[in-house]
Motif scaffolding. Structure first.
Motif, PDB file in Angstrom:
ATOM      1  N   GLY A 189       0.843  -1.197   0.000  1.00  0.00           N
ATOM      2  CA  GLY A 189       0.000   0.000   0.000  1.00  0.00           C
ATOM      3  C   GLY A 189       0.878   1.245   0.000  1.00  0.00           C
TER       4      GLY A 189
ATOM      5  N   ALA B 131       1.041   9.307   6.448  1.00  0.00           N
ATOM      6  CA  ALA B 131       1.934   8.370   5.744  1.00  0.00           C
ATOM      7  C   ALA B 131       2.996   9.114   4.933  1.00  0.00           C
ATOM      8  CB  ALA B 131       1.125   7.465   4.815  1.00  0.00           C
TER       9      ALA B 131
ATOM     10  N   ASN C 272      -6.928  13.896   1.109  1.00  0.00           N
ATOM     11  CA  ASN C 272      -7.933  12.948   1.603  1.00  0.00           C
ATOM     12  C   ASN C 272      -8.938  13.636   2.526  1.00  0.00           C
ATOM     13  OD1 ASN C 272      -5.734  13.176   3.513  1.00  0.00           O
ATOM     14  ND2 ASN C 272      -6.713  11.571   4.692  1.00  0.00           N
TER      15      ASN C 272
ATOM     16  N   LYS D 149      -8.104   1.178  -1.737  1.00  0.00           N
ATOM     17  CA  LYS D 149      -8.945   2.331  -2.102  1.00  0.00           C
ATOM     18  C   LYS D 149      -9.337   2.265  -3.579  1.00  0.00           C
ATOM     19  CE  LYS D 149      -6.390   5.381   1.051  1.00  0.00           C
ATOM     20  NZ  LYS D 149      -7.079   5.381   2.326  1.00  0.00           N
TER      21      LYS D 149
END
Ligand code: PLP
Length: 407
Positions: free
Chosen positions: A92, A124, A174, A225
């Motif tokens: 990911g 992240a 996001n 996602k």
């Protein structure tokens, strides 16, 4: 023709009800639901095509390896990379960004060297750089957003100094849905001789992406996602950067030869893929990307644009709803609070009673929350299967929240 009702039938979970109501799933920014094509690919893989990859000479191992390696060219195509060896398999985005940090940045960055990043990044794309700050003495240079939630490419480039070794920015927030002009950033950065890392976790889900056109050095995506399984993802590394990178994790597969007094490494991409990988998850991701390819990312983007505009229209009428971010180019991701309604967790709990899944919290973006003067928001994030009816259901539920909690 993009027929959302037909498309919805590809996603079995959308049939179910939650708390006595038909599910309205608006937590796609956290993780998306899976189409039958993915579920079937995973089932087929486990039920008749499974073995470890790259290791055996037997039939099933060769078949599993073929299926698994075929995903590399699917991702290459999906991202517009020039070569399949520029695609590294990861679990990911989090792994992809840590890989760049350990394998590339830690190798080259000296105390006092700088990384430019925006205040809008997901943790992240922050924490790995804090590790380098703590361990290697590098400096984080933060670029602010405008009050509308835009990240202006010029302000990113103005933050570059002779000590800058990397620009690390998201392609889409996001939290605010803001789309960032990473092409302009990459073009400016190239002139300044600074590599660019793009966090594509959100953008790649909502719009066509072409890393060659963008001109970045690294681009990370996350499978869950993208309507694929969790523990799947990829990092694009432009070919000329591959040779500059240390290996990341050590173990089987990433070596050519191991002796008592030394080792030699496999060639990229395998040099960066140690141990038994998430075989079936990657095969499932391949199926997810082929499904998206079949729908056409242009069509997905245009469907979501109509949903985004409808949400904006509906929310405009709710003068007690405080929607964060007003970027001109944005995806269908909305963060909001209700005046006087206390913690956004209360909003998400109430709308959940109506079968509507939204998220509440800091969304792993605390520097952005600080910039907005908030500790948390409620977030509704839309995907390729969401409808105008579902927007109406959300708005009705928010009206109930306002009646119960608002002032
Ligand atoms: N970057 C952004 C912008 C995200 O939205 C997310 C997930 O929420 C991540 C990175 C991390 O992705 P993952 O947890 O799948 O590695």
């Amino acid at each position: 023709m993009y027929d959302v009702d037909t498309i919805r039938r590809d996603f079995p979970i959308l049939e179910r009800s939650v708390n006595g109501n038909r599910l309205v799933y608006l937590d796609n920014g956290a993780s998306a639901q899976k189409p039958k094509a993915v579920i079937e690919a995973v089932t087929r893989s486990y039920s008749s095509e499974y073995a470890n990859v790259h290791r055996g000479l037997h039939y099933l191992s060769n078949l599993a390896t073929e299926n698994y390696e075929a995903v590399r060219s699917v991702i290459q195509r999906f991202l517009g990379a020039r070569h399949s060896h520029e695609i590294l398999f990861t679990s990911g985005t989090t792994e992809g960004l840590n890989l760049v940090s350990y394998a590339w940045a830690a190798r080259y960055m000296k105390p006092g060297d700088e990384i430019v990043l925006s205040v809008m990044e997901h943790h992240a794309n922050i924490v790995p750089w804090h590790f380098l700050r703590e361990r290697n003495g590098i400096v984080l240079r933060w670029v602010d957003i405008s009050d509308d939630g835009e990240l202006v490419p010029e302000s990113v480039l103005e933050a570059v100094t002779p000590r800058t070794r990397l620009i690390a920015v998201t392609h889409m927030s996001n939290v605010l849905g803001t789309e960032v002009d990473v092409e302009a950033i990459s073009a400016g950065a190239r002139d300044l001789g600074v590599p660019v890392l793009v966090d594509g976790s959100q953008a790649a889900v909502h719009m066509p992406v072409d890393v060659t056109e963008i001109g970045c050095d690294f681009y990370a995506i996350t499978g869950h996602k993208l309507y694929g399984p969790s523990a799947s993802g990829a990092l694009y590394v432009r070919e000329d950067r591959l040779d500059e990178m240390w290996p990341f994790m050590g173990g089987g597969d990433m070596i050519r030869e191991v002796r008592r007094d030394g080792i030699t490494y496999n060639t990229p991409p395998h040099k960066f893929e140690a141990g038994t990988p998430p075989i079936v998850s990657m095969i499932g991701l391949g199926a997810a990307l082929e499904y998206l390819e079949h729908l056409g990312m242009e069509n997905v983007a245009s469907h979501e644009a109509t949903i985004r505009d409808y949400v904006l229209d509906q929310m405009e009428g709710l003068n007690w709803l405080d929607v964060q971010g007003r970027a001109a180019n944005r995806g269908a991701i909305f963060s909001f609070t209700i005046a006087g309604a206390g913690h956004p967790h209360d909003i998400s709990t109430i709308v959940d009673q109506k079968g509507i899944a939204v998220r509440a919290g800091h969304h792993c973006a605390q520097p952005l929350m600080e910039r907005l003067g908030l500790t948390a928001t409620c977030r509704a994030s839309f995907g390729l299967y969401n409808t105008r009816d579902e927007v109406d259901r959300l708005v009705e539920a928010l009206e109930i929240c306002h009646d119960l909690l608002g002032n």
